[in-house]
Design a protein around this motif. Structure first.
Motif, PDB file in Angstrom:
ATOM      1  N   ASP A 123       6.377  -4.621   1.310  1.00 14.16           N
ATOM      2  CA  ASP A 123       5.008  -4.129   1.143  1.00 14.16           C
ATOM      3  C   ASP A 123       4.871  -3.075   0.053  1.00 14.16           C
ATOM      4  O   ASP A 123       3.763  -2.613  -0.222  1.00 14.16           O
ATOM      5  CB  ASP A 123       4.491  -3.562   2.472  1.00 14.16           C
ATOM      6  CG  ASP A 123       4.424  -4.621   3.565  1.00 14.16           C
ATOM      7  OD1 ASP A 123       4.181  -5.797   3.208  1.00 14.16           O
ATOM      8  OD2 ASP A 123       4.636  -4.283   4.737  1.00 14.16           O
ATOM      9  N   ILE A 124       5.976  -2.666  -0.549  1.00 17.74           N
ATOM     10  CA  ILE A 124       5.918  -1.676  -1.628  1.00 17.74           C
ATOM     11  C   ILE A 124       5.777  -2.423  -2.948  1.00 17.74           C
ATOM     12  O   ILE A 124       6.596  -3.282  -3.274  1.00 17.74           O
ATOM     13  CB  ILE A 124       7.175  -0.786  -1.624  1.00 17.74           C
ATOM     14  CG1 ILE A 124       7.284  -0.043  -0.284  1.00 17.74           C
ATOM     15  CG2 ILE A 124       7.137   0.200  -2.782  1.00 17.74           C
ATOM     16  CD1 ILE A 124       8.522   0.822  -0.171  1.00 17.74           C
ATOM     17  N   ASP A 125       4.740  -2.101  -3.712  1.00 17.26           N
ATOM     18  CA  ASP A 125       4.406  -2.943  -4.863  1.00 17.26           C
ATOM     19  C   ASP A 125       5.414  -2.863  -6.003  1.00 17.26           C
ATOM     20  O   ASP A 125       5.380  -3.692  -6.915  1.00 17.26           O
ATOM     21  CB  ASP A 125       2.999  -2.633  -5.372  1.00 17.26           C
ATOM     22  CG  ASP A 125       2.871  -1.233  -5.958  1.00 17.26           C
ATOM     23  OD1 ASP A 125       3.839  -0.458  -5.876  1.00 17.26           O
ATOM     24  OD2 ASP A 125       1.787  -0.917  -6.493  1.00 17.26           O
ATOM     25  N   ALA A 138      16.575   5.021 -11.423  1.00 16.89           N
ATOM     26  CA  ALA A 138      15.406   4.314 -11.953  1.00 16.89           C
ATOM     27  C   ALA A 138      14.405   4.001 -10.844  1.00 16.89           C
ATOM     28  O   ALA A 138      13.184   4.102 -11.036  1.00 16.89           O
ATOM     29  CB  ALA A 138      15.849   3.031 -12.652  1.00 16.89           C
ATOM     30  N   LEU A 139      14.916   3.638  -9.671  1.00 15.50           N
ATOM     31  CA  LEU A 139      14.029   3.351  -8.540  1.00 15.50           C
ATOM     32  C   LEU A 139      13.303   4.605  -8.070  1.00 15.50           C
ATOM     33  O   LEU A 139      12.113   4.557  -7.726  1.00 15.50           O
ATOM     34  CB  LEU A 139      14.840   2.763  -7.382  1.00 15.50           C
ATOM     35  CG  LEU A 139      15.019   1.249  -7.359  1.00 15.50           C
ATOM     36  CD1 LEU A 139      15.962   0.856  -6.238  1.00 15.50           C
ATOM     37  CD2 LEU A 139      13.678   0.556  -7.187  1.00 15.50           C
ATOM     38  N   ALA A 140      14.017   5.727  -8.039  1.00 14.99           N
ATOM     39  CA  ALA A 140      13.384   6.980  -7.612  1.00 14.99           C
ATOM     40  C   ALA A 140      12.204   7.319  -8.511  1.00 14.99           C
ATOM     41  O   ALA A 140      11.149   7.772  -8.040  1.00 14.99           O
ATOM     42  CB  ALA A 140      14.412   8.110  -7.618  1.00 14.99           C
ATOM     43  N   TYR A 173       6.385   7.453  -2.910  1.00 12.85           N
ATOM     44  CA  TYR A 173       7.522   7.230  -2.017  1.00 12.85           C
ATOM     45  C   TYR A 173       8.720   8.054  -2.473  1.00 12.85           C
ATOM     46  O   TYR A 173       8.899   8.330  -3.666  1.00 12.85           O
ATOM     47  CB  TYR A 173       7.926   5.756  -1.992  1.00 12.85           C
ATOM     48  CG  TYR A 173       6.928   4.851  -1.309  1.00 12.85           C
ATOM     49  CD1 TYR A 173       6.992   4.624   0.062  1.00 12.85           C
ATOM     50  CD2 TYR A 173       5.924   4.226  -2.040  1.00 12.85           C
ATOM     51  CE1 TYR A 173       6.084   3.792   0.690  1.00 12.85           C
ATOM     52  CE2 TYR A 173       5.007   3.392  -1.425  1.00 12.85           C
ATOM     53  CZ  TYR A 173       5.093   3.176  -0.056  1.00 12.85           C
ATOM     54  OH  TYR A 173       4.182   2.348   0.562  1.00 12.85           O
ATOM     55  N   ASP A 174       9.547   8.433  -1.492  1.00 13.51           N
ATOM     56  CA  ASP A 174      10.840   9.062  -1.755  1.00 13.51           C
ATOM     57  C   ASP A 174      11.951   8.043  -1.568  1.00 13.51           C
ATOM     58  O   ASP A 174      11.849   7.142  -0.721  1.00 13.51           O
ATOM     59  CB  ASP A 174      11.097  10.219  -0.779  1.00 13.51           C
ATOM     60  CG  ASP A 174      10.324  11.476  -1.145  1.00 13.51           C
ATOM     61  OD1 ASP A 174       9.819  11.552  -2.287  1.00 13.51           O
ATOM     62  OD2 ASP A 174      10.235  12.374  -0.287  1.00 13.51           O
ATOM     63  N   PRO A 220       7.567   7.281   2.756  1.00 12.78           N
ATOM     64  CA  PRO A 220       6.453   7.921   2.047  1.00 12.78           C
ATOM     65  C   PRO A 220       6.755   9.391   1.780  1.00 12.78           C
ATOM     66  O   PRO A 220       7.373  10.082   2.593  1.00 12.78           O
ATOM     67  CB  PRO A 220       5.275   7.753   3.014  1.00 12.78           C
ATOM     68  CG  PRO A 220       5.642   6.563   3.842  1.00 12.78           C
ATOM     69  CD  PRO A 220       7.129   6.635   4.005  1.00 12.78           C
ATOM     70  N   THR A 221       6.306   9.868   0.633  1.00  9.72           N
ATOM     71  CA  THR A 221       6.580  11.254   0.246  1.00  9.72           C
ATOM     72  C   THR A 221       6.027  12.250   1.259  1.00  9.72           C
ATOM     73  O   THR A 221       6.643  13.302   1.509  1.00  9.72           O
ATOM     74  CB  THR A 221       5.984  11.526  -1.146  1.00  9.72           C
ATOM     75  OG1 THR A 221       6.556  10.600  -2.084  1.00  9.72           O
ATOM     76  CG2 THR A 221       6.284  12.941  -1.608  1.00  9.72           C
TER      77      THR A 221
END
Length: 504
Positions: A30-32, A57-59, A67-68, A85-86
């Motif tokens: 669900d994360i775009d 790179a993902l961070a 998001y964290d 989620p952050t």
């Protein structure tokens, strides 16, 4: 009961980025960032990177979306990434702060995050070049592995398991699309496909090594040879003679087979056999490992692996081995088989050298050298192949408490496979299992010393071997799942340009 903060993914430190991203996409659909063009761009960039490079790179990408990215450290060579989620950062930290098994570590983004209320930047576009590299693709029905041991002059023999039996197919790549022929279809001797090894092929016939006896150890196996023309199969070599297992690959010149046998008792020794339709004999022996290279005019060159010695041997009587000039690249060893005959008395050799990293002198890089060597006069010139190899990004910290310091090592770590291209061109394939971006192949002109460089930045996510097919006048990219035609050479040269190697 599983908590929303529990790790869903557990991976080893050696997992390549493409596999890591696929796992994260599966568990966080669900994360775009794992959907559509942003995900394709990440795959292009990270498919062959180490996990810690991927995490950084993902961070960055996740932070832009609120998001964290955390890692639960268990003190081993593995990772347990968790995406939350952050706004749940503090809750996540509290959840794990009293746990003895894992230490939570937040992977901080290293680029500015969009301020609240502002639109995020547009997803990064894939960096694929304008040239379509894989122009025509032929998919295999199953994994098909083609290498220097089972490929000969545009034909390859592959095996496939069928229940308790192995099948064997001869694939003809000289036509497009390639065509397969079942090598067991008309046999009545009950042969298993795993007992057949292709050693030579042309438009008229194929030559095979056939295992006729399987012992408890490989050294106990015995082989015979056979020639196949259409569906007609005839024995090759003196009748009733069985040979031991030989080193791969063998050399076939003018219908004569030359094999290398490595023995260790009572003393280490390499024997070179000459096998014809009527006779079989040992023609040369030496304590070191050897490579055989045909060098025209019915001559063979025997090259020492661990030293500079080499000998020429003639197929014409009196069949004497004559010492040639010593080779300059004395440290060749596993690169000794990466040789080519350039014409006249000249051959191509490769060797390795070391240099300190310009970014951190504590680290060394391996560089590849190419040599042009005349076996009669001893004249030799060399060229440094700067950039032929891998670019590996590495964090040099010894402790996680130290400041993060990532350097890029440009190093050669693998093998070179040399084959003919069109005209005066040769293909130098780079075979490696390293992380990071890397050379796929250089196509080199022996007259002008021009070189066309293909890398994983051009053809992404795969590591094909490039081969030239004279019957098609095209270069093909060989992968386990497919084979594809590359663009015409002129189109590749126009898109990539070329450089000139300096031999001196």
């Amino acid at each position: 009961m599983r908590s929303r903060f529990d790790p869903l993914v557990h991976v080893d430190w050696k997992i390549p980025g493409g596999e890591l991203l696929a796992l994260l996409q599966h568990y966080y659909p669900d994360i775009d960032v794992f959907v559509g063009r942003p995900f394709e761009a990440l795959l292009d960039e990270l498919c062959n990177e180490m996990p810690e490079i991927c995490f950084q790179a993902l961070a960055n990408a996740l932070a832009e979306r609120g998001y964290d990215l955390w890692n639960l450290d268990a003190g081993g060579d593995d990772y347990r990434p968790v995406i939350v989620p952050t706004d749940q950062r503090q809750a996540f930290a509290r959840h794990w702060q009293d746990q003895e098994d894992f230490t939570p570590s937040l992977i901080e983004p290293r680029q500015p995050v969009v301020a609240e209320g502002k639109a995020p930047r547009k997803p990064a576009r894939s960096k694929r070049g304008k040239l379509k590299w894989l122009q025509e693709v032929h998919d295999y029905p199953g994994p098909t592995y083609v290498d220097e041991y089972n490929y000969r002059n545009g034909w390859a023999a592959v095996t496939e398991q069928d229940d308790e039996r192995w099948l064997c197919f001869l694939i003809d790549y000289n036509q497009w699309p390639p065509a397969e022929q079942d090598m067991l279809e008309h046999r009545t001797d009950g042969l298993d496909g795993a007992d057949l090894q292709l050693i030579d092929a042309n438009a008229r016939r194929s030559l095979w090594r056939r295992r006729v006896k399987s012992g408890d150890y490989n050294a106990d196996d015995r082989y015979r040879y056979e020639v196949r023309q259409g569906d007609d199969i005839q024995d090759f070599g003196p009748a009733q003679v069985q040979w031991p297992g030989f080193e791969q690959p063998c050399v076939v010149v003018d219908g004569e087979v030359f094999e290398r046998q490595r023995i260790y008792e009572p003393v280490p020794m390499t024997r070179i056999w000459r096998i014809t339709a009527q006779a079989s004999e040992v023609i040369f022996e030496h304590p070191d490992e050897l490579t055989i290279l045909p060098i025209g005019a019915r001559r063979l060159l025997f090259m020492q692996h661990n030293g500079p010695l080499c000998w020429t041997w003639s197929q014409d009587p009196p069949h004497q081995a004559i010492a040639a000039q010593p080779m300059p690249a004395v440290d060749g060893y596993h690169l000794r088989s990466s040789t080519a005959y350039l014409g006249g008395d000249e051959i191509l050799l490769f060797s390795e050298d070391k240099r300190k990293s310009l970014q951190d002198p504590r680290y060394h890089e391996t560089v590849l050298l190419a040599w042009r060597f005349n076996v009669v006069t001893g004249a030799a010139t060399k060229a440094l192949l700067d950039g032929f190899g891998s670019e590996v990004r590495q964090d040099t910290r010894l402790l996680v408490t130290e400041p993060r310091n990532v350097i890029t090592l440009r190093t050669f770590h693998g093998r070179v496979h040399v084959s003919r291209g069109h005209g005066d061109w040769w293909v130098w394939n780079y075979v490696t299992q390293t992380f990071g971006s890397h050379t796929l192949a250089w196509i080199w002109n022996q007259r002008s010393n021009q070189v066309l460089k293909l890398s994983s930045q051009d053809i992404r996510r795969i590591k094909p071997q490039v081969r030239y097919l004279p019957a098609q006048d095209r270069y093909l990219a060989f992968e386990a799942d497919f084979v594809a035609r590359l663009p015409t050479f002129d189109a590749m040269l126009e898109a990539k340009g070329s450089e000139v190697l300096g031999f001196d």
